[in-house]
Design a protein around this motif. Structure first.
Motif, mmCIF file in Angstrom:
data_model
loop_
_atom_site.group_PDB
_atom_site.id
_atom_site.type_symbol
_atom_site.label_atom_id
_atom_site.label_comp_id
_atom_site.label_asym_id
_atom_site.label_seq_id
_atom_site.Cartn_x
_atom_site.Cartn_y
_atom_site.Cartn_z
ATOM 1 N N GLY A 83 12.268 4.050 -9.361
ATOM 2 C CA GLY A 83 12.714 2.695 -9.688
ATOM 3 C C GLY A 83 12.814 1.779 -8.482
ATOM 4 O O GLY A 83 12.390 0.614 -8.530
ATOM 5 N N ASP A 84 13.383 2.268 -7.364
ATOM 6 C CA ASP A 84 13.532 1.428 -6.167
ATOM 7 C C ASP A 84 12.175 1.032 -5.601
ATOM 8 O O ASP A 84 12.009 -0.077 -5.074
ATOM 9 N N ALA A 85 11.198 1.926 -5.694
ATOM 10 C CA ALA A 85 9.847 1.601 -5.211
ATOM 11 C C ALA A 85 9.228 0.498 -6.068
ATOM 12 O O ALA A 85 8.592 -0.429 -5.557
ATOM 13 N N TRP A 86 9.407 0.609 -7.390
ATOM 14 C CA TRP A 86 8.891 -0.450 -8.280
ATOM 15 C C TRP A 86 9.546 -1.789 -7.955
ATOM 16 O O TRP A 86 8.870 -2.831 -7.908
ATOM 17 N N TYR A 87 10.866 -1.772 -7.723
ATOM 18 C CA TYR A 87 11.579 -3.024 -7.449
ATOM 19 C C TYR A 87 11.084 -3.658 -6.141
ATOM 20 O O TYR A 87 10.780 -4.861 -6.093
ATOM 21 N N ASN A 88 11.006 -2.874 -5.090
ATOM 22 C CA ASN A 88 10.588 -3.430 -3.797
ATOM 23 C C ASN A 88 9.108 -3.820 -3.800
ATOM 24 O O ASN A 88 8.716 -4.758 -3.111
ATOM 25 N N GLU B 35 0.835 -1.213 0.000
ATOM 26 C CA GLU B 35 0.000 0.000 0.000
ATOM 27 C C GLU B 35 0.865 1.256 0.000
ATOM 28 O O GLU B 35 0.626 2.202 -0.764
ATOM 29 N N SER B 36 1.898 1.255 0.849
ATOM 30 C CA SER B 36 2.736 2.444 0.972
ATOM 31 C C SER B 36 3.596 2.654 -0.280
ATOM 32 O O SER B 36 3.795 3.798 -0.727
ATOM 33 N N TYR B 37 4.104 1.566 -0.882
ATOM 34 C CA TYR B 37 4.872 1.698 -2.123
ATOM 35 C C TYR B 37 3.993 2.272 -3.238
ATOM 36 O O TYR B 37 4.438 3.102 -4.044
ATOM 37 N N ARG B 38 2.762 1.827 -3.311
ATOM 38 C CA ARG B 38 1.863 2.330 -4.352
ATOM 39 C C ARG B 38 1.578 3.814 -4.161
ATOM 40 O O ARG B 38 1.488 4.580 -5.136
ATOM 41 N N GLU B 39 1.442 4.249 -2.913
ATOM 42 C CA GLU B 39 1.238 5.674 -2.635
ATOM 43 C C GLU B 39 2.458 6.478 -3.076
ATOM 44 O O GLU B 39 2.324 7.587 -3.628
ATOM 45 N N ALA B 40 3.641 5.925 -2.839
ATOM 46 C CA ALA B 40 4.877 6.604 -3.259
ATOM 47 C C ALA B 40 4.928 6.726 -4.782
ATOM 48 O O ALA B 40 5.343 7.762 -5.327
ATOM 49 N N LEU B 41 4.483 5.693 -5.466
ATOM 50 C CA LEU B 41 4.530 5.686 -6.934
ATOM 51 C C LEU B 41 3.481 6.604 -7.549
ATOM 52 O O LEU B 41 3.640 7.062 -8.683
ATOM 53 N N ILE B 42 2.405 6.868 -6.813
ATOM 54 C CA ILE B 42 1.425 7.853 -7.296
ATOM 55 C C ILE B 42 2.091 9.232 -7.368
ATOM 56 O O ILE B 42 1.893 10.001 -8.327
ATOM 57 N N LEU B 43 2.928 9.507 -6.333
ATOM 58 C CA LEU B 43 3.610 10.798 -6.303
ATOM 59 C C LEU B 43 4.788 10.834 -7.281
ATOM 60 O O LEU B 43 5.114 11.885 -7.826
ATOM 61 N N ASN B 44 5.436 9.674 -7.482
ATOM 62 C CA ASN B 44 6.590 9.630 -8.385
ATOM 63 C C ASN B 44 6.551 8.317 -9.174
ATOM 64 O O ASN B 44 7.146 7.318 -8.758
ATOM 65 N N PRO B 45 5.893 8.291 -10.316
ATOM 66 C CA PRO B 45 5.756 7.046 -11.104
ATOM 67 C C PRO B 45 7.079 6.515 -11.652
ATOM 68 O O PRO B 45 7.120 5.386 -12.132
#
Length: 711
Positions: A66-71, A53-63
């Motif tokens: 790369g590290d968020a996508w990997y984790n 959930e938290s990684y997806r929120e981070a990716l909304i702000l910054n699509p």
């Protein structure tokens, strides 16, 4: 006073304004980086759902993070969502520099999806760019494990160890592979190296304990797993292994206490409920055991081994009138209706039989079972069930129901239609015939440790015996004490006069089940055949057992006996429910002359013992009549002489209809006077087909599961 009031009012406004200003200063909006840090902390604690959930929120702000996508890909891999893992890994590859890590993760997800060729291509591509990449070698090693090539996997792990002689995963993987190959001394050496280099790692002690348990060294295993718990008091897998070790030592009260501790921390641990129930059963606290199994099944209704354990205990200890049987049988009724909707008749029949074995006095279940028989065209069996239902209802109530009135009308009509069938003409009640032709024993060898279901070997062996209930041609018994090996099984089978004996071995993971079956002649001890049955998905054990039953029936030649004889016409105790059709041809053989062949499938008998041939002309459900042609000048036929199938004509869609488990198809082996199965080529082709089908599947063994669990 007024001045003081104004002073306090002005002071309060200043404080309130200062608070609002401070709030505005410190309540900064969350950034993609802060959300990433929060997600990473959740991931490290094993809270993958919160991390996703938290990684997806981070990716909304910054699509393009790369590290968020990997984790995010790592988390979905750990949650078993392998398709999503691949999708997120592809996104990570666009925005991250850690190409090898991403590609290796994608490769492991492809392995879990069974896309082995694609995974191999990914790992080889990584090694082409980065020849020293250890994780890619681990991936290729796992592919070798799936294909059964332990030696190749071992070489890759050794290659990884040369590049990093302290690599934890390489050391532990080599220990597991060496133990699987029976090289216990080498396995222990790798484990000791892992402990030396990583003595603060709880997983190292856990796997060392697991290997000691496999060797039967329970005291050593207990010491090692307690070290793991001491390092990490929240390591639940270690508590689970400790409970299994204590259970293997028959320390049942300690097991119950440990299971209660685990349940107190997480009530949804069905494995703890299961092991607690087994321990209570061993202490003969049967009601408590039933309650534990029942609670575990309320959490996880599809736990097949726990349901088998509950139903076997209920069968042994509870009266048939116990009202709780209604609840337990309802599970199988729901499954039967589901199979009916999917037009899966054999599975539907199996579930109704299970429901009736649990709750034999339930007329509603029996009525549904009877209606299924009528639907499949077995009207004699249908009539028998209607009479049974009528007797049961009359025993408990004098009042008539609408269903019973309907049943009476159907019964009267069927009696009229069957007034001239074979049983009436020959004055034989087919439902009191002893049709047992084969005496089979089932034996099992006990695994030293079963992390998922302790005692599953015994429980599944009993279930394998139970699945032959309702098969009149085979008397199947099970030895509920494990045998040490083939020799002990053969001795017991020969002493008991078995025609065949079967040695079962089971392997279970969280997602798969396999059953290894070896069938031997009870007379000579030579191997008749072997088979490997593998299933994944829901109902995998039940489906494996049904396949096992049909495979055993397929190797038993169709064999009956003469009931009556008149003017070269014979009545025999084989019928439609045994797969017999008009035109089937049998040898008539002196009683007691038929023996199983020394090697392989089939039977033999001396040509001098052949009395003649019998050709079927009229078929009912349980009996048939036909023409008898004697051999030679003298008629030496006696009642109870044997008949053995030698030729089965092509069955039409109507003639071929049969009840699974009670009947066989025309691919069952016939035999000639030399003992050669007439359909052995077809049976061999079927076995080869099954082997090829098995090779095409991803087979996740306990070894692979343990290696995959190493982080």
């Amino acid at each position: 006073m007024k001045d003081r009031f104004l002073f306090f009012k002005e002071t309060f406004c200043i404080i309130l304004l200062a608070g609002m200003v401070a709030g505005g200063l410190f309540a900064q909006p969350q950034t993609a980086y802060s959300l990433y840090q929060n997600a990473n902390a959740l991931q490290q604690r094993g809270d993958y759902y919160g991390a996703v959930e938290s990684y997806r929120e981070a990716l909304i702000l910054n699509p393009q993070y790369g590290d968020a996508w990997y984790n995010l890909s790592v988390c979905t891999y750990n949650l078993g969502e392998y398709d999503l893992c691949i999708e997120y890994a592809d996104n990570a590859a666009r925005y991250s520099r850690n190409v090898s890590e991403i590609e290796n993760l994608k490769g492991m997800a492809l392995v879990s999806l069974g896309r082995l060729d694609e995974a191999k291509s990914v790992f080889n591509s990584v090694l082409k760019k980065y020849p020293n990449d250890i994780d890619a070698r681990f991936g290729l090693a796992e592919l070798n494990l799936y294909s059964g090539s332990l030696k190749s996997a071992e070489r890759l792990y050794l290659d990884a160890l040369k590049r990093d002689n302290k690599n934890r995963k390489a050391l532990l993987s080599l220990a597991l592979v060496s133990a699987e190959e029976g090289k216990n001394d080498i396995a222990e050496r790798y484990v000791n190296q892992a402990i030396e280099y990583h003595n603060g790692d709880p997983e190292v002690y856990y796997l060392a304990s697991y290997l000691a348990t496999k060797r039967g060294e329970f005291e050593v295993a207990e010491r090692l797993v307690r070290s793991s718990i001491q390092i990490s008091p929240n390591y639940d897998k270690a508590y689970e292994l400790l409970a299994s070790i204590l259970y293997s030592q028959q320390r049942y009260n300690e097991v119950i206490d440990l299971c209660d501790y685990r349940i107190g921390r997480n009530r949804n641990l069905t494995g703890a409920w299961y092991l607690k129930g087994l321990s209570q059963k061993a202490l003969e606290y049967n009601e408590a055991a039933i309650k534990s199994f029942n609670t575990g099944l309320s959490i996880n209704p599809v736990d097949e081994v726990m349901r088998f354990a509950l139903e076997q205990l209920v069968d042994k200890t509870l009266a048939v009138e116990d009202s709780r049987r209604n609840d337990w049988s309802s599970f199988h009724i729901s499954k039967a209706r589901e199979y009916k909707r999917n037009f899966d008749g054999p599975s539907e029949r199996y579930e109704y039989q299970k429901a009736l074995s649990i709750n034999p006095l339930d007329t509603t279940i029996r009525q549904s079972f009877a209606d299924m028989l009528a639907r499949d065209g077995f009207y004699e069996l249908y009539l028998q069930q209607l009479k049974f239902i009528k007797n049961m209802r009359e025993a408990v109530s004098d009042s008539r129901t609408e269903q019973q009135t309907k049943n009476d009308d159907v019964e009267e009509a069927l009696e009229s239609l069957m007034s001239n069938n074979l049983s009436k003409r020959w004055s034989v009640d087919p439902f009191y015939l002893d049709k047992t032709r084969w005496n089979i024993g089932i034996y099992f060898m006990k695994n030293p440790v079963q992390l998922i279901h302790a005692d599953s070997d015994e429980i599944i062996a009993v279930a394998a015996k139970d699945i032959f209930n309702g098969v009149p041609s085979a008397s199947v018994d099970v030895n509920t004490t494990a045998v040490s090996g083939y020799g002990e099984a053969y001795r017991q089978a020969r002493t008991s006069g078995r025609d065949y004996f079967i040695v079962l071995k089971t392997n279970e993971t969280d997602r798969s089940f396999s059953l290894d079956v070896e069938v031997y002649s009870g007379r000579t001890g030579t191997k008749t055949t072997d088979m490997h049955i593998y299933r994944t998905g829901n109902d995998r054990i039940a489906k494996s057992l049904r396949r096992f039953r049909q495979a055993i029936l397929d190797i038993l030649p169709i064999r009956g006996k003469v009931l009556k004889e008149a003017s070269n016409t014979l009545l025999v105790d084989l019928g439609k429910s045994d797969g017999i059709v008009s035109g089937a041809v049998f040898d008539v053989v002196k009683k007691g002359s038929i023996k199983t062949v020394d090697t392989g499938v089939g039977v033999n008998y001396n040509s001098n013992d052949v009395l003649g041939t019998f050709t079927v002309t009229d078929v009912n459900e349980e009996i048939s009549q036909g023409l008898y042609k004697k051999k030679g000048f003298y008629d030496t036929l006696n009642i109870d002489d044997d008949i053995i199938l030698v030729k089965m004509p092509e069955a039409s869609s109507d003639d071929g209809q049969s009840i699974e488990g009670n009947a066989v198809t025309d691919t069952r082996p016939a035999a000639n006077s030399e003992g050669v199965p007439a359909t052995e080529a077809a049976a061999a082709a079927e076995r080869e087909s099954l082997k090829e089908s098995f090779k095409a599947q991803v087979k996740e063994s306990p070894l692979i599961t343990m290696i995959k669990s190493i982080i």
